[in-house]
Design an enzyme around this catalytic site. Structure first.
Site, PDB file in Angstrom:
ATOM      1  N   HIS A  83     -18.201   1.265  31.881  1.00 48.40           N
ATOM      2  CA  HIS A  83     -19.422   1.784  31.246  1.00 48.40           C
ATOM      3  C   HIS A  83     -19.203   3.217  30.745  1.00 48.40           C
ATOM      4  O   HIS A  83     -19.436   3.516  29.566  1.00 48.40           O
ATOM      5  CB  HIS A  83     -20.550   1.752  32.275  1.00 48.40           C
ATOM      6  CG  HIS A  83     -21.863   2.265  31.779  1.00 48.40           C
ATOM      7  ND1 HIS A  83     -22.899   1.436  31.411  1.00 48.40           N
ATOM      8  CD2 HIS A  83     -22.322   3.532  31.583  1.00 48.40           C
ATOM      9  CE1 HIS A  83     -23.931   2.158  31.017  1.00 48.40           C
ATOM     10  NE2 HIS A  83     -23.610   3.444  31.116  1.00 48.40           N
ATOM     11  N   GLU A  84     -18.738   4.088  31.633  1.00 46.86           N
ATOM     12  CA  GLU A  84     -18.533   5.486  31.243  1.00 46.86           C
ATOM     13  C   GLU A  84     -17.403   5.622  30.224  1.00 46.86           C
ATOM     14  O   GLU A  84     -17.446   6.511  29.364  1.00 46.86           O
ATOM     15  CB  GLU A  84     -18.261   6.349  32.473  1.00 46.86           C
ATOM     16  CG  GLU A  84     -19.368   6.330  33.521  1.00 46.86           C
ATOM     17  CD  GLU A  84     -20.728   6.721  32.984  1.00 46.86           C
ATOM     18  OE1 GLU A  84     -20.794   7.408  31.938  1.00 46.86           O
ATOM     19  OE2 GLU A  84     -21.748   6.333  33.598  1.00 46.86           O
ATOM     20  N   HIS A 131     -18.867   5.284  26.801  1.00 51.76           N
ATOM     21  CA  HIS A 131     -19.410   6.552  26.308  1.00 51.76           C
ATOM     22  C   HIS A 131     -18.289   7.465  25.813  1.00 51.76           C
ATOM     23  O   HIS A 131     -18.367   8.061  24.736  1.00 51.76           O
ATOM     24  CB  HIS A 131     -20.163   7.280  27.429  1.00 51.76           C
ATOM     25  CG  HIS A 131     -21.445   6.657  27.838  1.00 51.76           C
ATOM     26  ND1 HIS A 131     -22.415   6.305  26.944  1.00 51.76           N
ATOM     27  CD2 HIS A 131     -21.925   6.337  29.069  1.00 51.76           C
ATOM     28  CE1 HIS A 131     -23.455   5.792  27.598  1.00 51.76           C
ATOM     29  NE2 HIS A 131     -23.177   5.795  28.887  1.00 51.76           N
ATOM     30  N   HIS A 190     -16.635   6.362  22.635  1.00 48.84           N
ATOM     31  CA  HIS A 190     -17.583   6.573  21.538  1.00 48.84           C
ATOM     32  C   HIS A 190     -17.479   8.025  21.060  1.00 48.84           C
ATOM     33  O   HIS A 190     -17.405   8.306  19.856  1.00 48.84           O
ATOM     34  CB  HIS A 190     -18.991   6.268  22.033  1.00 48.84           C
ATOM     35  CG  HIS A 190     -20.011   6.101  20.960  1.00 48.84           C
ATOM     36  ND1 HIS A 190     -21.315   5.740  21.213  1.00 48.84           N
ATOM     37  CD2 HIS A 190     -19.949   6.263  19.614  1.00 48.84           C
ATOM     38  CE1 HIS A 190     -21.997   5.670  20.083  1.00 48.84           C
ATOM     39  NE2 HIS A 190     -21.186   5.999  19.094  1.00 48.84           N
TER      40      HIS A 190
END
Length: 623
Positions: A404-405, A408, A411
């Site tokens: 998940h991190e 980020h 991105h």
């Protein structure tokens, strides 16, 4: 972790920050080579504030003056971002270290001074007659700033006079008081005893280990951890309720000051997201709550917690319902499985991520005393996109948290390389798409490699809990925020009893207690007296109207991940274009370009339909 003897058992105590191996900490030297280097740049940055005065009162003169100001402002902000990231990350490593807390506080103080000095920019730009501004924006010198200026102009109804804007800017540091009080109490002052896990090992209870205890296969361990953990919130309930009330009062104050109809509308305005998207999410989840109640009944049956077992409690909702499967991933194993799962995104993506999580030290890996709880990604235009973890090898959720991190961070990595500084910073609305997209790919990777029906059921169970936790649970949080802000907007102060009462109503709705009573049936879910204290421990509530983006993000991610996995080069290029887009378009437009329209009901409906399908599959596998 440090091991000491106690009552013929082992007690694991969190190490001090100074005891954490360097290789397990993030490398912050790309942001500042040393504290001395930071101080030098900090003084330079602070000294530049006076330059804002050079442009004050002159923006209506020409497009060239506006362009010069915007370039200075971007360069000033870029340096400030690097300095602020360094101070914040240092402080996150140990909230009890006064050196870095002071550094962070000094940065915030100067940032407020800078905001005061720059507070004239928006009202002065908006004071320029529309015709003259339109002519300016056609000038080549403002070509790279056109989108930024368009976004300023739309704030015309919500921008105040110069003096009023300066007053609001001066209140910035004071407005963070509620969040800082909660953080210090939550991360530093709350203390819990050590507890025995299912293996008889004594572990210090805290935010990071609480998750581990809730995943314990031994119900007595989960129950003790739950009641012990919430005992601290019960003891400090009035303080935390006061902090949360102050936070909501702050939100309402700013929304009224800027002439929004509500704090919620003001928050969504920055992303150009209609309030109807928020309300439609809540309505869709309400429609599908019977599936959630059905799943809780299945969970109770599988764990032997039906009528005779006393029903399902909150501390029973995290442990896998398929027993006998232990999943242990060292940090290195977690990095390997995550990068393998993300291979559909290409060698550039996976290569950069593998290096970042291994040798480049993007991540601060394990818990230590005083470290900020949970996990986050903190990227910037300069320096790596850092990740804070409190990694526990025995908790599968932490492998998903890493994916998940990483979503980020990658991105940020792509946006910073394909957009200028003023357009690289994507909004949180789209950030939650990139992160949960990665979780979907990891889940498919693990499910495809399941060795038998039992292991497949294990991962289906995880997939269900991901949707339940991210779409249904976060929507409940979002509805709570909608309710609390509406109450304050009506003049109602948020007392402990009021907060607990409103939260209990939502618990009854979302977990099916009232629905069962209305049907004359025995509820499968039991609300412990402490559970309504949960509303006092959610850090995201101090960033109002943030959590709904988790739910919309996962809904979009489910649709986009299927599009990429089932598509070809075009679908992958569309998604990579989204990652590279930063904030060069409005969030909803970026998502439309990637292949999903969040103003239509299909993405949320598709995700919740998928939730129902997974529940059916699990029923077949565990029956």
């Amino acid at each position: 972790m440090t091991v000491t003897a106690e009552s013929q058992s082992k007690t694991f105590v969190l190490p001090k920050r100074s005891e954490v191996p360097v290789g397990d900490q993030w490398d912050l030297t790309p942001l500042a080579a040393s504290e001395a280097a930071w101080e030098k740049d900090f003084k330079k940055w602070e000294g530049q504030i006076k330059t804002y005065g050079k442009f004050k009162g002159k923006l209506a003169k020409s497009a060239k003056v506006i362009a010069e100001l915007l370039r200075f402002d971007a360069d000033f902000d870029r340096l400030g971002e690097r300095l602020g990231n360094y101070a914040a990350l240092k402080a996150a490593g140990d909230q009890g270290d006064s050196l870095y807390q002071r550094m962070k506080g000094r940065f915030q103080h100067v940032a407020v001074k800078a905001a005061e000095a720059a507070s004239y920019i928006r009202p002065e730009l908006l004071a320029i007659p529309a015709g003259r501004m339109s002519k300016f924006m056609k000038s080549p010198v403002l070509a790279e700033w056109k989108l930024a200026l368009d976004r300023v102009v739309r704030y015309r109804p919500h921008t105040l006079s110069n003096s009023e804007e300066q007053l609001l800017a001066m209140s910035g540091q004071m407005a963070e008081g509620a969040n800082q009080i909660f953080r210090q109490l939550n991360d530093t002052d709350l203390k819990w005893p050590a507890m025995e896990d299912e293996k008889g090992v004594r572990i210090e209870l805290g935010h990071s280990s609480f998750s581990k205890f809730l995943h314990s296969p031994k119900r007595a361990v989960r129950k003790e951890a739950f009641h012990t953990y919430y005992g601290q919130f019960e003891a400090h309930k009035h303080t935390i309720a006061a902090a949360y009330n102050a936070s909501v009062q702050r939100d309402v104050f700013y929304s009224k000051s800027r002439h929004y109809t509500s704090a919620r509308e003001g928050s969504l305005f920055q992303d150009n997201v209609p309030v109807k998207v928020y309300d439609a999410l809540i309505a869709a989840v309400h429609k599908h709550l019977p599936t959630n109640h059905r799943y809780l009944a299945l969970r109770g049956k599988a764990l032997g917690l039906g009528d005779r077992g006393g029903g399902v409690h909150m501390y029973d909702t995290y442990v896998p319902i398929v027993s006998g499967i232990e999943k242990h991933h060292t940090w290195e194993e977690a990095v390997k499985v995550v990068t393998e799962a993300l291979s559909p995104l290409g060698t550039e993506y996976c290569g950069a991520l593998l290096e970042g999580l291994s040798t480049a030290r993007w991540a601060d890996r394990y818990p230590n005393a005083g470290k900020t709880s949970g996990a986050f990604s903190s990227g910037g235009f300069d320096g790596p996109p850092y990740i804070l973890m409190n990694y526990q090898p025995e908790v599968l959720d932490h492998v998903f948290t890493l994916a998940h991190e990483a979503g980020h961070s990658m991105h940020t990595w792509y946006s910073a390389r394909h957009q200028p500084y003023q357009y690289y910073g994507y909004t949180i609305f789209v950030a939650e798409v990139a992160s949960t997209f990665n979780e979907q790919l990891l889940l498919k990777h693990l499910m495809d490699r399941a060795s038998d029906r039992k292991e497949k059921a294990y991962f289906i169970n995880h997939a269900i809990d991901e949707i339940r936790g991210t779409i249904i649970r976060q929507t409940m949080f979002a509805e709570f925020e909608k309710i609390t802000h509406a109450l304050v907007e009506k003049g109602e102060p948020l007392t402990v009893d009021l907060l607990r009462g409103e939260y209990r109503k939502l618990l009854e709705l979302y977990f099916g207690v009232k629905a069962s009573e209305e049907r004359g049936a025995v509820s499968q879910f039991v609300i412990d007296p402490e559970l309504d204290l949960e509303c006092l421990r959610i850090p995201h509530f101090y960033r109002a109207f943030y959590v709904y983006k988790y739910a919309t993000g996962l809904s979009a991610a489910i649709a986009l991940s299927q599009r990429v996995l089932n598509g070809g080069a075009k679908e992958l290029a569309d998604y990579m274009g989204f990652l590279k887009g930063g904030c060069s378009k409005w969030p909803l437009d970026l998502l439309r370009g990637a292949g999903v329209d969040m103003e239509k009901p299909q993405p949320v409906e598709t995700a919740l339909k998928r939730f129902g399908e997974l529940v059916e599959q699990l029923e077949e596998l565990v029956s």
